[in-house]
Design a protein around this motif. Structure first.
Motif, mmCIF file in Angstrom:
data_model
loop_
_atom_site.group_PDB
_atom_site.id
_atom_site.type_symbol
_atom_site.label_atom_id
_atom_site.label_comp_id
_atom_site.label_asym_id
_atom_site.label_seq_id
_atom_site.Cartn_x
_atom_site.Cartn_y
_atom_site.Cartn_z
ATOM 1 N N ALA A 1 0.839 -1.202 0.187
ATOM 2 C CA ALA A 1 -0.162 0.029 -0.108
ATOM 3 C C ALA A 1 1.364 1.571 -0.222
ATOM 4 N N ASP A 2 0.399 1.857 -0.695
ATOM 5 C CA ASP A 2 1.043 3.212 -0.518
ATOM 6 C C ASP A 2 0.820 4.375 0.951
ATOM 7 N N ALA A 3 0.303 4.275 1.353
ATOM 8 C CA ALA A 3 0.785 4.806 2.969
ATOM 9 C C ALA A 3 -0.785 4.235 3.744
ATOM 10 N N TYR A 4 -0.193 4.823 5.290
ATOM 11 C CA TYR A 4 -0.975 4.339 6.250
ATOM 12 C C TYR A 4 -1.663 4.949 6.634
ATOM 13 N N CYS A 5 -2.750 5.646 7.914
ATOM 14 C CA CYS A 5 -3.515 6.755 7.222
ATOM 15 C C CYS A 5 -4.406 6.503 8.871
ATOM 16 N N PHE A 6 -3.386 7.385 10.065
ATOM 17 C CA PHE A 6 -3.980 6.768 11.563
ATOM 18 C C PHE A 6 -5.444 7.463 11.923
ATOM 19 N N ASP A 7 -6.154 9.150 10.706
ATOM 20 C CA ASP A 7 -7.052 9.213 11.427
ATOM 21 C C ASP A 7 -7.628 10.046 10.009
ATOM 22 N N GLY A 8 -8.740 11.004 10.562
ATOM 23 C CA GLY A 8 -9.451 11.374 8.835
ATOM 24 C C GLY A 8 -8.951 12.822 8.877
ATOM 25 N N VAL A 9 -7.852 13.144 9.999
ATOM 26 C CA VAL A 9 -7.550 14.282 9.275
ATOM 27 C C VAL A 9 -6.375 13.465 8.762
ATOM 28 N N SER A 10 -5.367 12.570 8.800
ATOM 29 C CA SER A 10 -3.631 12.492 8.289
ATOM 30 C C SER A 10 -4.608 11.434 6.755
ATOM 31 N N ALA A 11 -5.916 11.282 7.228
ATOM 32 C CA ALA A 11 -6.707 10.779 5.576
ATOM 33 C C ALA A 11 -6.584 11.624 4.813
ATOM 34 N N VAL A 12 -6.826 12.854 4.729
ATOM 35 C CA VAL A 12 -6.844 14.233 4.133
ATOM 36 C C VAL A 12 -5.732 14.359 3.235
ATOM 37 N N GLU A 13 -5.095 14.208 4.527
ATOM 38 C CA GLU A 13 -3.623 15.736 3.884
ATOM 39 C C GLU A 13 -2.996 13.980 3.325
ATOM 40 N N THR A 14 -2.796 13.072 3.377
ATOM 41 C CA THR A 14 -2.122 11.969 2.334
ATOM 42 C C THR A 14 -3.113 11.894 0.950
ATOM 43 N N VAL A 15 -3.873 11.583 1.005
ATOM 44 C CA VAL A 15 -4.736 11.526 0.137
ATOM 45 C C VAL A 15 -4.463 12.872 -0.719
ATOM 46 N N LYS A 16 -4.123 13.985 -0.464
ATOM 47 C CA LYS A 16 -3.290 14.892 -1.416
ATOM 48 C C LYS A 16 -2.573 15.051 -2.075
ATOM 49 N N ARG A 17 -1.778 14.827 -1.313
ATOM 50 C CA ARG A 17 -0.312 14.149 -1.626
ATOM 51 C C ARG A 17 -0.189 13.159 -2.509
ATOM 52 N N LEU A 18 -0.819 12.036 -2.494
ATOM 53 C CA LEU A 18 -1.178 11.109 -3.583
ATOM 54 C C LEU A 18 -2.039 11.568 -4.735
ATOM 55 N N VAL A 19 -2.393 12.450 -4.344
ATOM 56 C CA VAL A 19 -3.291 12.787 -5.230
ATOM 57 C C VAL A 19 -2.274 13.893 -6.243
ATOM 58 N N GLY A 20 -1.120 14.823 -5.819
ATOM 59 C CA GLY A 20 -0.348 16.123 -6.270
ATOM 60 C C GLY A 20 -0.815 16.980 -5.724
#
Length: 212
Positions: free
Chosen positions: A191-210
């Motif tokens: 997998a590309d990333a582990y997200c520990f909560d909703g806020v980290s998921a938003v930050e991670t997904v934004k980063r992954l989609v550029g």
């Protein structure tokens, strides 16, 4: 007070009736649809996310804010579709097969929607095939998998393996979340990333989609 600021503030306080009322006023005043969305609804939900991250507010407050956001989005959606305004990305999310827990997953979905992503929520007990079939059909950018049980964690690996078989691996991004997981486990299964909560998921997904 500026109507867009009113919209953001009422969303933050979870006043769904007022958010719907102000959104309608903004539409009637012919304000730019994207501005109503970005500077009003998304900006308000971003503040909610930050306050939740800092433990200034709690889950019930986030759920009220989300309900208020949906009240505004229901009015904006037809205009966004008509004007062809794209979302910032499309995310598929679900709890893996055998896992019926979905509170964390639901919160992640709320935060992603609040950040401007289109979210397809498959619910819980989702088979690897359903994850990949839907990802192909809907042409999503990111596949998010949740597990709260150590016994269901291996299902995440099966989703990634099926993506490899279908030639989707590398074309889609994969995120995982849930109490027993870790960044190490995410890496181990591909997998590309582990997200520990909703806020980290938003930050991670934004980063992954550029986005940043």
């Amino acid at each position: 007070m500026d109507i867009i600021r009113q919209l953001s503030e009422n969303l933050q306080s979870g006043n769904a009736r007022k958010v719907a009322e102000i959104t309608q006023q903004a539409i009637s005043a012919k304000l730019d649809t994207k501005k109503i969305l970005d500077k009003g609804l998304i900006a308000g939900m971003t503040i909610v996310g930050e306050r939740f991250k800092c433990h200034e507010i709690f889950l019930p407050d986030v759920l009220l804010a989300a309900k208020a956001m949906y009240a505004g989005m229901d009015l904006l959606k037809p205009l966004l579709l008509k004007e062809g305004i794209p979302t910032i990305g499309k995310v598929l999310i679900g709890s893996v097969q055998g896992d019926l827990h979905d509170i964390g997953k639901n919160l992640v979905a709320i935060m992603l929607k609040g950040a401007g992503f289109e979210v397809i929520d498959l619910g819980n007990d989702v088979s690897p095939q359903k994850f990949i079939d839907t990802a192909e059909k809907e042409n999503v950018d990111v596949i998010g998998m949740s597990a709260l049980l150590t016994t269901t964690m291996p299902m995440m690996k099966k989703v990634v393996e099926l993506a490899r078989e279908r030639g989707l691996y590398g074309k889609k991004k994969f995120i995982v979340g849930g109490a027993p997981l870790s960044s190490e486990y995410a890496k181990e299964i591909g997998a590309d990333a582990y997200c520990f909560d909703g806020v980290s998921a938003v930050e991670t997904v934004k980063r992954l989609v550029g986005i940043f």
